[in-house]
Design a protein around this motif. Structure first.
Motif, PDB file in Angstrom:
ATOM      1  N   LEU A 118      49.386  36.435  46.485  1.00  0.00           N
ATOM      2  CA  LEU A 118      48.348  37.142  45.743  1.00  0.00           C
ATOM      3  C   LEU A 118      47.379  37.782  46.730  1.00  0.00           C
ATOM      4  CD1 LEU A 118      46.916  37.938  43.100  1.00  0.00           C
ATOM      5  CD2 LEU A 118      45.676  35.756  43.264  1.00  0.00           C
ATOM      6  N   LEU A 119      47.303  39.114  46.705  1.00  0.00           N
ATOM      7  CA  LEU A 119      46.376  39.840  47.579  1.00  0.00           C
ATOM      8  C   LEU A 119      45.015  40.027  46.923  1.00  0.00           C
ATOM      9  CD1 LEU A 119      48.840  42.603  48.809  1.00  0.00           C
ATOM     10  CD2 LEU A 119      48.214  40.460  49.968  1.00  0.00           C
ATOM     11  N   GLY A 120      45.008  40.145  45.600  1.00  0.00           N
ATOM     12  CA  GLY A 120      43.763  40.355  44.886  1.00  0.00           C
ATOM     13  C   GLY A 120      44.017  40.841  43.476  1.00  0.00           C
ATOM     14  N   THR A 121      42.947  41.287  42.834  1.00  0.00           N
ATOM     15  CA  THR A 121      42.993  41.739  41.444  1.00  0.00           C
ATOM     16  C   THR A 121      42.345  43.105  41.350  1.00  0.00           C
ATOM     17  OG1 THR A 121      42.818  39.447  40.709  1.00  0.00           O
ATOM     18  CG2 THR A 121      42.339  41.145  39.079  1.00  0.00           C
ATOM     19  N   ALA A 122      42.993  44.009  40.613  1.00  0.00           N
ATOM     20  CA  ALA A 122      42.437  45.334  40.335  1.00  0.00           C
ATOM     21  C   ALA A 122      42.067  45.378  38.859  1.00  0.00           C
ATOM     22  CB  ALA A 122      43.447  46.432  40.665  1.00  0.00           C
ATOM     23  N   LEU A 123      40.803  45.689  38.585  1.00  0.00           N
ATOM     24  CA  LEU A 123      40.336  45.778  37.207  1.00  0.00           C
ATOM     25  C   LEU A 123      40.218  47.232  36.785  1.00  0.00           C
ATOM     26  CD1 LEU A 123      37.606  42.979  37.177  1.00  0.00           C
ATOM     27  CD2 LEU A 123      40.020  42.845  36.505  1.00  0.00           C
ATOM     28  N   VAL A 124      40.873  47.552  35.681  1.00  0.00           N
ATOM     29  CA  VAL A 124      40.917  48.911  35.145  1.00  0.00           C
ATOM     30  C   VAL A 124      39.986  48.957  33.929  1.00  0.00           C
ATOM     31  CG1 VAL A 124      42.416  50.652  34.099  1.00  0.00           C
ATOM     32  CG2 VAL A 124      43.297  49.174  35.927  1.00  0.00           C
ATOM     33  N   PRO A 125      39.033  49.884  33.883  1.00  0.00           N
ATOM     34  CA  PRO A 125      38.100  49.914  32.747  1.00  0.00           C
ATOM     35  C   PRO A 125      38.807  50.253  31.438  1.00  0.00           C
ATOM     36  CG  PRO A 125      37.799  51.846  34.130  1.00  0.00           C
ATOM     37  CD  PRO A 125      38.780  50.972  34.827  1.00  0.00           C
ATOM     38  N   TYR A 126      38.404  49.571  30.377  1.00  0.00           N
ATOM     39  CA  TYR A 126      38.975  49.855  29.064  1.00  0.00           C
ATOM     40  C   TYR A 126      38.259  51.028  28.396  1.00  0.00           C
ATOM     41  CZ  TYR A 126      35.034  47.644  26.688  1.00  0.00           C
ATOM     42  OH  TYR A 126      33.773  47.350  26.237  1.00  0.00           O
ATOM     43  N   ALA A 127      37.086  51.366  28.900  1.00  0.00           N
ATOM     44  CA  ALA A 127      36.294  52.481  28.355  1.00  0.00           C
ATOM     45  C   ALA A 127      35.290  52.903  29.421  1.00  0.00           C
ATOM     46  CB  ALA A 127      35.563  52.037  27.085  1.00  0.00           C
ATOM     47  N   PRO A 128      34.748  54.124  29.291  1.00  0.00           N
ATOM     48  CA  PRO A 128      33.736  54.534  30.270  1.00  0.00           C
ATOM     49  C   PRO A 128      32.446  53.739  30.081  1.00  0.00           C
ATOM     50  CG  PRO A 128      33.956  56.189  28.537  1.00  0.00           C
ATOM     51  CD  PRO A 128      35.018  55.157  28.301  1.00  0.00           C
ATOM     52  N   GLY A 129      31.655  53.690  31.138  1.00  0.00           N
ATOM     53  CA  GLY A 129      30.356  53.029  31.060  1.00  0.00           C
ATOM     54  C   GLY A 129      30.372  51.613  31.596  1.00  0.00           C
ATOM     55  N   ARG A 130      29.217  51.018  31.541  1.00  0.00           N
ATOM     56  CA  ARG A 130      28.998  49.671  32.068  1.00  0.00           C
ATOM     57  C   ARG A 130      29.599  48.631  31.122  1.00  0.00           C
ATOM     58  NH1 ARG A 130      25.285  47.253  35.744  1.00  0.00           N
ATOM     59  NH2 ARG A 130      24.395  45.316  34.944  1.00  0.00           N
ATOM     60  N   LEU A 131      30.140  47.571  31.709  1.00  0.00           N
ATOM     61  CA  LEU A 131      30.684  46.482  30.906  1.00  0.00           C
ATOM     62  C   LEU A 131      29.563  45.703  30.220  1.00  0.00           C
ATOM     63  CD1 LEU A 131      33.367  44.762  33.179  1.00  0.00           C
ATOM     64  CD2 LEU A 131      33.765  46.074  31.106  1.00  0.00           C
ATOM     65  N   ILE A 152      38.635  49.707  39.561  1.00  0.00           N
ATOM     66  CA  ILE A 152      39.117  51.079  39.449  1.00  0.00           C
ATOM     67  C   ILE A 152      38.111  51.857  38.604  1.00  0.00           C
ATOM     68  CG2 ILE A 152      41.063  52.520  38.727  1.00  0.00           C
ATOM     69  CD1 ILE A 152      41.668  50.410  40.976  1.00  0.00           C
ATOM     70  N   PRO A 153      37.707  53.028  39.031  1.00  0.00           N
ATOM     71  CA  PRO A 153      36.744  53.786  38.226  1.00  0.00           C
ATOM     72  C   PRO A 153      37.398  54.415  36.994  1.00  0.00           C
ATOM     73  CG  PRO A 153      37.397  55.055  40.134  1.00  0.00           C
ATOM     74  CD  PRO A 153      38.046  53.704  40.278  1.00  0.00           C
ATOM     75  N   TRP A 154      36.593  54.699  36.005  1.00  0.00           N
ATOM     76  CA  TRP A 154      37.052  55.408  34.813  1.00  0.00           C
ATOM     77  C   TRP A 154      37.309  56.861  35.213  1.00  0.00           C
ATOM     78  CZ3 TRP A 154      38.797  54.536  30.090  1.00  0.00           C
ATOM     79  CH2 TRP A 154      38.861  55.598  29.197  1.00  0.00           C
ATOM     80  N   VAL A 155      38.482  57.368  34.882  1.00  0.00           N
ATOM     81  CA  VAL A 155      38.825  58.766  35.161  1.00  0.00           C
ATOM     82  C   VAL A 155      38.963  59.463  33.809  1.00  0.00           C
ATOM     83  CG1 VAL A 155      40.495  60.336  36.231  1.00  0.00           C
ATOM     84  CG2 VAL A 155      39.998  58.114  37.291  1.00  0.00           C
ATOM     85  N   GLU A 156      37.997  60.307  33.508  1.00  0.00           N
ATOM     86  CA  GLU A 156      37.908  60.949  32.189  1.00  0.00           C
ATOM     87  C   GLU A 156      39.183  61.676  31.788  1.00  0.00           C
ATOM     88  OE1 GLU A 156      35.973  61.304  28.739  1.00  0.00           O
ATOM     89  OE2 GLU A 156      34.914  60.530  30.490  1.00  0.00           O
ATOM     90  N   ASP A 157      39.789  62.414  32.715  1.00  0.00           N
ATOM     91  CA  ASP A 157      40.946  63.240  32.380  1.00  0.00           C
ATOM     92  C   ASP A 157      42.283  62.488  32.412  1.00  0.00           C
ATOM     93  OD1 ASP A 157      39.317  65.411  32.046  1.00  0.00           O
ATOM     94  OD2 ASP A 157      39.673  66.232  34.040  1.00  0.00           O
ATOM     95  N   LEU A 158      42.307  61.282  32.903  1.00  0.00           N
ATOM     96  CA  LEU A 158      43.573  60.569  33.059  1.00  0.00           C
ATOM     97  C   LEU A 158      44.372  60.449  31.753  1.00  0.00           C
ATOM     98  CD1 LEU A 158      45.254  59.207  35.274  1.00  0.00           C
ATOM     99  CD2 LEU A 158      44.142  57.063  34.642  1.00  0.00           C
TER     100      LEU A 158
END
Length: 166
Positions: A118-131, A152-158
């Protein structure tokens, strides 16, 4: 009579396939663990330098594997038999995603991932803005148990593009 520790050296010889688990560690039940691949996941070509293990469906692991080189999706399990066994757990930042990531990180801490690392964890936002505060706290728990954490940052166009265009 006082309880005796079960992780001393004499007991480990009696059960060679059972790893010693740190005292007090909550191990997720088998149905909440990822399987350990006994055969290489990388079928042909160049093996990826890092594997992405989606903690749950729609975690973002597949999209990240498509965008990040040289990463690949581990097919829902720990790539214990591959040449490069380094793994990043990927999860959405909603409650279920963070809970699934916590289970996988605890599975790794318990030594139940074969030769994978295990190198680590990447968290992907479920929606834009602060959790929300409750999810930030849960993310902090995952971060504390993980060797590294990448948000991981929220990417609007993704969501507007097919994966093949990324």
């Amino acid at each position: 009579m006082a309880a005796q520790p079960i992780n001393d050296e004499s007991d480990s010889d009696d059960y060679p396939d059972v790893p010693a688990v740190p005292a007090g560690l909550r191990i997720p039940p088998p149905h909440r663990r990822a399987p350990v691949h006994q055969n290489p996941v990388a079928a042909s070509g160049r093996a990826p330098a890092v594997w992405l293990l989606g903690a749950h469906g729609r975690s973002g692991a597949g999209t990240l594997a498509h965008i990040w080189a040289p990463a690949a999706d581990s097919g829902g399990g720990w790539p214990a038999a591959d040449r490069y066994p380094g793994v990043v757990v990927v999860a959405r930042t909603d409650f279920d995603g963070l809970s699934a990531a916590q289970d996988l990180v605890l599975q790794a801490a318990a030594g139940l991932i074969g030769e994978a690392i295990l190198l680590g964890t990447a968290l992907v936002p479920y929606a834009p803005g602060r959790l929300p505060k409750s999810l930030r706290r849960k993310a902090e728990i995952v971060a504390a148990a993980s060797p590294a954490l990448w948000q991981i940052p929220w990417v609007e166009d993704l969501p507007l593009h097919p994966r093949g265009e990324l």
